[in-house]
Design a protein around this motif. Structure first.
Motif, PDB file in Angstrom:
ATOM      1  N   GLU A   1       0.915  -1.146  -0.051  1.00  0.00           N
ATOM      2  CA  GLU A   1      -0.232   0.063  -0.047  1.00  0.00           C
ATOM      3  C   GLU A   1       1.000   1.184  -0.088  1.00  0.00           C
ATOM      4  O   GLU A   1       0.664   2.296  -0.557  1.00  0.00           O
ATOM      5  N   HIS A   2       2.048   1.106   0.962  1.00  0.00           N
ATOM      6  CA  HIS A   2       2.845   2.329   0.692  1.00  0.00           C
ATOM      7  C   HIS A   2       3.319   2.741  -0.258  1.00  0.00           C
ATOM      8  O   HIS A   2       3.732   3.786  -0.735  1.00  0.00           O
ATOM      9  N   THR A   3       4.083   1.540  -0.956  1.00  0.00           N
ATOM     10  CA  THR A   3       4.686   1.753  -2.373  1.00  0.00           C
ATOM     11  C   THR A   3       3.766   2.464  -3.282  1.00  0.00           C
ATOM     12  O   THR A   3       4.161   3.308  -4.082  1.00  0.00           O
TER      13      THR A   3
ATOM     14  N   LYS B   1       1.039   3.863  -3.167  1.00  0.00           N
ATOM     15  CA  LYS B   1       0.700   5.226  -2.805  1.00  0.00           C
ATOM     16  C   LYS B   1       1.746   6.476  -2.975  1.00  0.00           C
ATOM     17  O   LYS B   1       1.735   7.579  -3.361  1.00  0.00           O
ATOM     18  N   THR B   2       3.058   5.857  -2.633  1.00  0.00           N
ATOM     19  CA  THR B   2       4.065   7.117  -2.292  1.00  0.00           C
ATOM     20  C   THR B   2       5.216   6.926  -3.550  1.00  0.00           C
ATOM     21  O   THR B   2       6.109   7.923  -3.723  1.00  0.00           O
ATOM     22  N   SER B   3       5.488   5.650  -4.066  1.00  0.00           N
ATOM     23  CA  SER B   3       6.800   5.532  -5.143  1.00  0.00           C
ATOM     24  C   SER B   3       6.343   5.973  -6.632  1.00  0.00           C
ATOM     25  O   SER B   3       5.517   5.537  -7.349  1.00  0.00           O
TER      26      SER B   3
ATOM     27  N   TYR C   1       7.064   3.357  -8.842  1.00  0.00           N
ATOM     28  CA  TYR C   1       5.800   2.233  -9.084  1.00  0.00           C
ATOM     29  C   TYR C   1       5.227   2.413 -10.239  1.00  0.00           C
ATOM     30  O   TYR C   1       4.876   1.613 -10.812  1.00  0.00           O
TER      31      TYR C   1
ATOM     32  N   SER D   1       9.800   4.581  -2.279  1.00  0.00           N
ATOM     33  CA  SER D   1       8.753   5.240  -1.769  1.00  0.00           C
ATOM     34  C   SER D   1       9.090   6.101  -0.516  1.00  0.00           C
ATOM     35  O   SER D   1      10.285   6.165  -0.114  1.00  0.00           O
ATOM     36  N   ASP D   2       8.332   6.948  -0.088  1.00  0.00           N
ATOM     37  CA  ASP D   2       8.412   8.030   0.929  1.00  0.00           C
ATOM     38  C   ASP D   2       7.623   7.996   2.294  1.00  0.00           C
ATOM     39  O   ASP D   2       6.474   8.211   2.138  1.00  0.00           O
TER      40      ASP D   2
END
Ligand code: PMV
Length: 331
Positions: free
Chosen positions: A214-216, A218-220, A223, A267-268
């Protein structure tokens, strides 16, 4: 968006359960050569891309189910009765409730992993696949493998592939209800293929693959290129499998795994599953390859490394990685 319960109802349709006294099923663990990373539906675990894996032979999970003598369901894992509120037991119980024809039935679920690694590599894949098969057999739904793969995928995406042995492809599918996002067994056999497990750590990873994905997503920014990467890799890996071209399979699988980790790193804040020993192992593989050894690696969302090689390289691999455990996918 469907709930898991609606999804299962849709698959069970008019099937009439015929409850048996006992059922026991095995499912192999698997390692993705082309990874699944990112969901198009986070409730049903529907993937953004297709993925392709090979199973780990006799290593996996055996799950048996019987009527419980108690009022409540029980989960026994590797011989130990679990607290029903523990993370593991509650996952198992909420999954089995999806398939229970009558909430009044109490069952005992006994599950054993034989994967010889402390971290139990990919045990959620074989775990949910074995549980799905055992629940189906116990409740007597008599589902097809395709349907089993759809249901197992609700437990964890990679479990959808563990319904089968050998090379398996999970389709992304495009239907909103997820019913075309099943796995299929590919008709190829590669007896000489080996997967080596290099254990770096026994610790449970601090970021689950669900959270990591989910994190990748959303923020990478990297991706954004992942679907193209996965599509290209899957078709090249498939070509490699069809032609039994080990270099193509190994190179593409390694690159696919590196690209997945690159997306995580971008990701961030960054997501890094590797430990210093992971990097050492990666460098060792690179240098052995430079010396001419046909050896590649792949990594999931964790610090452990899996080596890909063929039977003819087995002795050299053992010499260089004395602690390695070797799986034979096609026995
Ligand atoms: O099925 P999950 O939620 O455990 O996620 C699996 C993710 C990877 O292992 C990194 C890739 C894969 O395709 O198995």
């Amino acid at each position: 968006m469907l709930t898991k319960r609606d999804f299962v109802k849709k698959i069970l349709k008019e099937r009439k359960p015929v409850i048996s006294g006992y059922a026991e099923k095995f499912a192999p663990s698997n390692i993705a050569l082309c990874k699944y990373w990112g969901k198009r539906d986070t409730i049903l675990n529907l993937p953004v891309t297709d993925s392709l894996s090979v199973s780990l032979g006799k290593w996996g999970t055996t799950t048996s189910i019987r009527i419980s003598g108690e009022k409540e369901d029980r989960v026994i894992f590797n011989g130990r009765v679990l607290d029903k509120n523990s993370e593991f037991a509650s996952k198992v119980l909420s999954f089995s409730n999806l398939l229970k024809p009558d909430p009044g039935i109490s069952i005992e679920i006994r599950t054993e992993n034989n994967i010889p690694t402390a971290a139990g590599s990919a045990s959620s894949a074989s775990g949910f696949a074995a549980l799905t098969k055992a629940l189906d057999a116990f409740f007597g739904y008599d589902l097809e493998e395709k349907e089993l793969s759809l249901i197992a995928g609700l437990g964890s995406g990679s479990a959808s592939r563990s319904i089968y042995s050998g090379f398996v492809r999970r389709n992304r599918g495009s239907a909103e209800d997820g019913t075309d996002s099943f796995s299929v067994k590919l008709p190829y056999i590669w007896k000489e293929l080996r997967v080596g497990l290099v254990d770096i750590t026994e610790d449970k990873k601090s970021v689950s693959s669900r959270e990591g994905m989910e994190h990748t997503v959303k923020t990478s920014l990297l991706y954004r290129s992942w679907p193209d990467q996965a599509e290209r890799d899957l078709s090249l890996i498939l070509e490699g499998i069809k032609k039994k071209d080990f270099e193509t399979l190994g190179r593409r699988a390694e690159n696919n795994s590196m690209a997945m980790h690159a997306c995580m790193l971008a990701s961030d804040p960054p997501l890094l599953y590797w430990e210093p020993e992971t990097v050492k192992t990666i460098k060792k593989v690179f240098s052995l390859r430079k010396e001419g050894m046909p050896l590649y690696l792949t990594m999931d969302a964790g610090a452990n490394v899996k080596l890909l090689f063929e039977k003819e390289t087995e002795e050299d691999v053992k010499e260089n990685f004395p602690e390695i455990k070797i799986a034979v996918p096609f026995i």
